[in-house]
Design a protein around this motif. Structure first.
Motif, PDB file in Angstrom:
ATOM      1  N   LEU A 215       0.817  -1.221   0.000  1.00 47.86           N
ATOM      2  CA  LEU A 215       0.000   0.000   0.000  1.00 47.86           C
ATOM      3  C   LEU A 215       0.850   1.271   0.000  1.00 47.86           C
ATOM      4  O   LEU A 215       0.336   2.359   0.275  1.00 47.86           O
ATOM      5  CB  LEU A 215      -0.934   0.007   1.230  1.00 47.86           C
ATOM      6  N   ASP A 216       2.139   1.155  -0.313  1.00 46.96           N
ATOM      7  CA  ASP A 216       3.029   2.318  -0.226  1.00 46.96           C
ATOM      8  C   ASP A 216       2.642   3.446  -1.167  1.00 46.96           C
ATOM      9  O   ASP A 216       2.928   4.623  -0.898  1.00 46.96           O
ATOM     10  CB  ASP A 216       4.478   1.891  -0.514  1.00 46.96           C
ATOM     11  N   SER A 217       1.987   3.133  -2.268  1.00 45.55           N
ATOM     12  CA  SER A 217       1.663   4.177  -3.250  1.00 45.55           C
ATOM     13  C   SER A 217       0.430   4.987  -2.874  1.00 45.55           C
ATOM     14  O   SER A 217       0.075   5.933  -3.577  1.00 45.55           O
ATOM     15  CB  SER A 217       1.445   3.538  -4.629  1.00 45.55           C
ATOM     16  N   PHE A 218      -0.222   4.635  -1.763  1.00 50.14           N
ATOM     17  CA  PHE A 218      -1.445   5.340  -1.361  1.00 50.14           C
ATOM     18  C   PHE A 218      -1.178   6.175  -0.113  1.00 50.14           C
ATOM     19  O   PHE A 218      -0.387   5.799   0.761  1.00 50.14           O
ATOM     20  CB  PHE A 218      -2.575   4.353  -1.074  1.00 50.14           C
ATOM     21  N   ALA A 219      -1.860   7.317  -0.046  1.00 52.30           N
ATOM     22  CA  ALA A 219      -1.740   8.187   1.130  1.00 52.30           C
ATOM     23  C   ALA A 219      -2.350   7.488   2.338  1.00 52.30           C
ATOM     24  O   ALA A 219      -3.383   6.829   2.235  1.00 52.30           O
ATOM     25  CB  ALA A 219      -2.447   9.513   0.873  1.00 52.30           C
ATOM     26  N   SER A 220      -1.699   7.635   3.478  1.00 46.86           N
ATOM     27  CA  SER A 220      -2.171   6.939   4.677  1.00 46.86           C
ATOM     28  C   SER A 220      -2.087   7.854   5.887  1.00 46.86           C
ATOM     29  O   SER A 220      -1.358   8.847   5.894  1.00 46.86           O
ATOM     30  CB  SER A 220      -1.338   5.678   4.935  1.00 46.86           C
ATOM     31  N   THR A 221      -2.858   7.510   6.899  1.00 45.12           N
ATOM     32  CA  THR A 221      -2.752   8.131   8.225  1.00 45.12           C
ATOM     33  C   THR A 221      -2.506   7.016   9.232  1.00 45.12           C
ATOM     34  O   THR A 221      -2.522   5.827   8.882  1.00 45.12           O
ATOM     35  CB  THR A 221      -4.027   8.894   8.583  1.00 45.12           C
ATOM     36  N   LEU A 222      -2.290   7.384  10.478  1.00 41.27           N
ATOM     37  CA  LEU A 222      -1.987   6.394  11.510  1.00 41.27           C
ATOM     38  C   LEU A 222      -3.088   6.361  12.560  1.00 41.27           C
ATOM     39  O   LEU A 222      -3.789   7.355  12.786  1.00 41.27           O
ATOM     40  CB  LEU A 222      -0.651   6.716  12.185  1.00 41.27           C
ATOM     41  N   ILE A 223      -3.222   5.204  13.212  1.00 44.25           N
ATOM     42  CA  ILE A 223      -4.167   5.026  14.310  1.00 44.25           C
ATOM     43  C   ILE A 223      -3.451   4.329  15.445  1.00 44.25           C
ATOM     44  O   ILE A 223      -2.582   3.482  15.229  1.00 44.25           O
ATOM     45  CB  ILE A 223      -5.402   4.208  13.864  1.00 44.25           C
ATOM     46  N   THR A 224      -3.788   4.697  16.679  1.00 46.09           N
ATOM     47  CA  THR A 224      -3.238   4.038  17.855  1.00 46.09           C
ATOM     48  C   THR A 224      -4.254   4.131  18.986  1.00 46.09           C
ATOM     49  O   THR A 224      -5.288   4.793  18.855  1.00 46.09           O
ATOM     50  CB  THR A 224      -1.904   4.676  18.285  1.00 46.09           C
ATOM     51  N   SER A 225      -3.972   3.457  20.083  1.00 41.34           N
ATOM     52  CA  SER A 225      -4.835   3.539  21.264  1.00 41.34           C
ATOM     53  C   SER A 225      -3.949   3.607  22.497  1.00 41.34           C
ATOM     54  O   SER A 225      -2.807   3.148  22.488  1.00 41.34           O
ATOM     55  CB  SER A 225      -5.770   2.325  21.346  1.00 41.34           C
ATOM     56  N   PHE A 226      -4.474   4.177  23.557  1.00 42.17           N
ATOM     57  CA  PHE A 226      -3.716   4.288  24.794  1.00 42.17           C
ATOM     58  C   PHE A 226      -4.670   4.489  25.966  1.00 42.17           C
ATOM     59  O   PHE A 226      -5.873   4.759  25.787  1.00 42.17           O
ATOM     60  CB  PHE A 226      -2.705   5.449  24.735  1.00 42.17           C
TER      61      PHE A 226
END
Length: 827
Positions: free
Chosen positions: A650-661
């Motif tokens: 999926l490197d060619s697509f724009a991405s965001t990140l998700i996390t939890s805490f």
């Protein structure tokens, strides 16, 4: 005298002599436990389903992007169902030059139909419980909104074009889901004010939820009528699928309750089989006399069959009555831990208890009774002329069939049924051969033993068939108890592991990749430990092996819902936590174009290893080959994904990140600082879901504890009965040895040695059986991590040796004090 009258007279005589005491006691205990657990589990399950309905604020919810057909409302009204509705959407709130993206929830006057709302005017320690939402002109908000917008209770808050007065702070709402609209900072308003806000315009992204509650039968009828009319964008929400973190817990608890019932039935069945065998052997002489007086084989079978039918009906009726009372006692003990309103008892469960009692008696008692039919009249002259034993397939086949039916009835799980029965039968056969071999070895060592030990061991090896059956009986009893106790412990420990005190209670979405390092530093500065950061790309599954998914996926399945919305796609070099590969392998090289699919979704999509999936991401298409199938835990409060791709795909697509805490309540205001530092992020709070989930698990835990104690109590009682019914031969032998001059102390020692060895060997075999079955159950049924318990191998043999040894010693203590002539005259 009629045959029926003769059967009653014989039954009355046996009852007065105590012949049937052990058998009736075992049957009453079995039916009492079975009825109590069945009633308790049935009422608890219904109560938990009702309480779980509180998580949906109704018994049935229809989720749709548009208002429902008015005819559906009319149909609900004709079935006397209560209705309410909510509308959820996102909106930007601006007050005091501060801006915040919030989740707006407009509720009708009847909301919620199930459950309750909690709120406060400011002091969080003084919560109030209410059963309806805000009045028109009012708005309720979560506390973080007040700090973010610099307002307080009593101030005005403008939603769209409508100014509303903040009157309450929301602390709990029953149907708060794990989606964007539910977990964004919440604003709750009356549905009557919605039009005045002018927020909803053509093309607005809105979620409508229509709730229904009422009689179970009416709900099911309404559901059956509406289901075929749903379009692909509409769905009926279900507690097991739409709230998987709750559904998984309920399913596991239901399986354990079923397992507890099986344990009691299995233990009681062993005791009844032994008791009936003793009963039939003690009636060989009576039957031979009846045969001499002209009774035919079928008439003999009729006489004893009628007796056992009457015994079964009376004992089962008593057991049902006691079980009905016992389940009220269980609820009384749990009154502080479960809801005040408990579902009414289902009287079908009482009938089921009666049927279970008769089935146990038939399955375990009928084969030994058949030997009485074969008693020869010549036995009146030759006391040693015993009837031939029944064929093994009849004796074990009926019991096995009964156990299979009961396991299926209690669990409704073919995998669990086949695992328990298949492994149990194979292990029992192997252990029978092992016990037989050990007895032969022991017999060869008799000359080397002292006289006390020689006579004690000789009691086991003299009649190998009897010893093998006794050891197996005790092993199965102990194994069933260990199985119940171990599953209970590991089940509760597993729940506690996945939801510890610091379980993540916040999710953060839309973190840009260049913000990852600084965001991690922010968490470190606040001494907050978070979960893994996952990249996210939004995409939609459109084809499987070049075939459009709409032509493959069945309606109303999990796959149907998955293909009509964008999925969160991610990639990872390592297998995520709480994920387990069930098929295929995780990638270990740099190959791209691979994907791992969640197991339940894979089953719904009917895909397998090697299939090619096609996704659309924006205006582009992406193809990936299924390399593995994963099981994952939805109830861990960590980011979970249906689709995980190999790195580079999926490197060619724009991405965001998700996390939890996890952050404690005292640090909540830091979230506003975090939101200002990173304006693009979305913070989702799941405190309420965690609180609801933990409360539900606490109730299930206590219920399981009490069920375990009840099952163990019955197990010990029936185990003692099984020991007592096996001592006839020892009594006879003791009398003969007393006649030959053996001292009481010598006999007591031999009895203690014999029963202690019986207990030790049973404990060792029970440990082997339980560990093997636990491995199979955990691996193939309950999806728990199996860890060998070496403690059982030490404790169980010692415990069973002492318990069975002392029980046998106590049972024979009066015999050795009697004169040999008195004992022999009683036999």
């Amino acid at each position: 005298m009629s045959r029926f009258s003769l059967a009653l007279r014989l039954l009355f005589r046996d009852g007065r002599s105590g012949e049937l005491t052990i058998l009736v006691a075992a049957l009453v205990i079995a039916v009492t436990c079975s009825t109590a657990i069945t009633l308790f589990a049935d009422r608890l399950q219904k109560t938990m389903v009702l309480q779980s309905a509180d998580f949906l604020a109704a018994d049935l919810v229809i989720a749709t992007p548009t208002p429902i057909d008015e005819n559906w409302r009319n149909q609900a009204g004709s079935l006397e169902l209560n209705t309410s509705s909510t509308v959820e959407f996102s909106s930007v709130l601006i007050e005091n030059d501060e801006m915040l993206l919030a989740g707006i929830k407009a509720v009708s006057s009847a909301y919620p139909l199930r459950g309750f709302l909690r709120n406060t005017q400011g002091d969080l320690t003084q919560e109030e419980t209410v059963t309806k939402g805000p009045e028109p002109g009012q708005v309720w908000v979560e506390k973080r909104i007040l700090a973010a917008l610099k307002i307080k209770v009593g101030d005005q808050l403008t939603v769209g074009e409508k100014p509303l007065t903040v009157t309450r702070i929301i602390t709990h709402e029953p149907d708060k889901r794990g989606d964007f609209y539910s977990l964004s900072p919440r604003v709750m308003m009356a549905e009557d004010d919605l039009a005045a806000t002018q927020v909803i315009q053509p093309g607005s992204h809105i979620h409508y939820f229509f709730q229904f509650s009422g009689d179970v039968q009416a709900i099911n009828q309404f559901k059956a009528a509406i289901k075929p009319q749903l379009n692909p964008s509409q769905r009926i929400m279900d507690i097991h699928e739409d709230r998987p973190e709750l559904g998984d817990a309920l399913k596991r608890a239901e399986r354990y309750l079923g397992l507890s019932s099986i344990v009691v039935v299995l233990i009681a069945g062993v005791a009844i089989a032994i008791s009936t065998r003793r009963y039939s052997e003690r009636h060989f002489d009576t039957t031979a006399l009846l045969r001499c007086l002209g009774c035919k084989q079928n008439e003999v079978l009729y006489l004893y069959g009628v007796q056992f039918l009457i015994i079964g009906l009376l004992a089962s009726a008593i057991g049902c009555f006691l079980g009905f009372i016992a389940q009220y006692g269980l609820f009384y003990l749990l009154k502080g831990l479960i809801p005040d309103e408990i579902a009414a008892p289902g009287y079908f469960s009482v009938f089921l208890g009666l049927s279970t009692g008769m089935a146990i008696l038939l399955g375990f008692a009928f084969p030994p009774l058949l030997r009485l039919k074969q008693v020869s009249p010549l036995r009146v002259l030759r006391r040693d002329l015993a009837p031939l034993p029944n064929s093994a397939w009849l004796i074990y086949g009926m019991a096995l069939l009964l156990v299979a039916v009961l396991i299926w009835r209690y669990t409704e799980d073919f995998r669990m049924t086949s695992t328990i029965l298949g492994a149990g039968v194979v292990l029992t056969l192997l252990l029978s051969l092992l016990i037989y071999a050990l007895l032969i070895i022991c017999q060869k060592q008799l000359p080397r033993l002292s006289s006390v030990w020689r006579f004690g061991v000789q009691g086991l090896v003299r009649n190998r068939q009897t010893s093998v059956s006794q050891i197996l009986a005790f092993s199965i009893t102990l194994m069933a108890m260990v199985l119940s106790f171990s599953v209970r412990n590991d089940l509760l420990n597993d729940w506690q592991k996945q939801l510890p005190e610091n379980a993540p209670n916040h999710f953060v979405l839309n973190i840009f990749p260049d913000q990852e390092a600084s965001f991690k530093q922010e968490l470190a500065d606040q001494k907050i430990s978070g979960s893994q950061f996952f990249p996210v790309v939004r995409g939609r599954l459109v084809a499987i092996n070049e075939t459009p998914v709409q032509k493959i996926v069945s309606k109303e399945s999990q796959g149907e819902r998955a293909i009509h919305r964008d999925l969160s796609l991610t990639w990872s070099a390592n297998l995520p936590e709480e994920n387990k590969i069930t098929e295929g392998q995780w990638w270990t090289d740099s190959r791209t174009g691979l994907v791992s699919v969640e197991r339940k979704l894979a089953e719904s999509l009917d895909v397998k290893l090697g299939d090619e999936l096609t996704f659309t991401v924006g205006s582009e298409q992406l193809k990936a080959t299924i390399a593995s199938i994963r099981d994952l835990r939805w109830d861990t409060m960590r980011p979970n994904f249906y689709m995980v791709f190999s790195p580079g795909t999926l490197d060619s697509f724009a991405s965001t990140l998700i996390t939890s805490f996890y952050i404690p309540q005292t640090q909540k205001n830091w979230l506003n600082t975090l939101a200002k530092t990173y304006p693009s992020i979305t913070i989702l709070e799941v405190d309420a879901i965690l609180k609801q989930f933990n409360r539900l698990l606490a109730q299930l835990t206590q219920a399981i504890n009490y069920l375990l104690y009840f099952a163990l109590m019955a197990g010990f009682t029936v185990l003692f009965a099984a020991v007592y019914t096996s001592i006839d031969l020892r009594v006879h032998e003791s009398a003969i040895m007393r006649t030959l001059g053996a001292h009481r102390s010598f006999l007591r020692k031999t009895h203690m040695i014999e029963f202690t060895l019986l207990g030790l060997s049973s404990g060792l075999l029970a440990a082997l059986l339980s560990e093997t079955l636990l491995y199979l159950l955990y691996t193939f049924v309950l999806n728990l991590d199996y860890q060998p318990n070496f403690y059982i191998w030490l404790v169980l043999p010692v415990f069973s040796g002492l318990f069975i040894g002392l029980t046998g010693y106590w049972s024979l203590k009066d015999v050795v004090n009697k004169a040999p002539l008195a004992v022999l005259s009683e036999l």
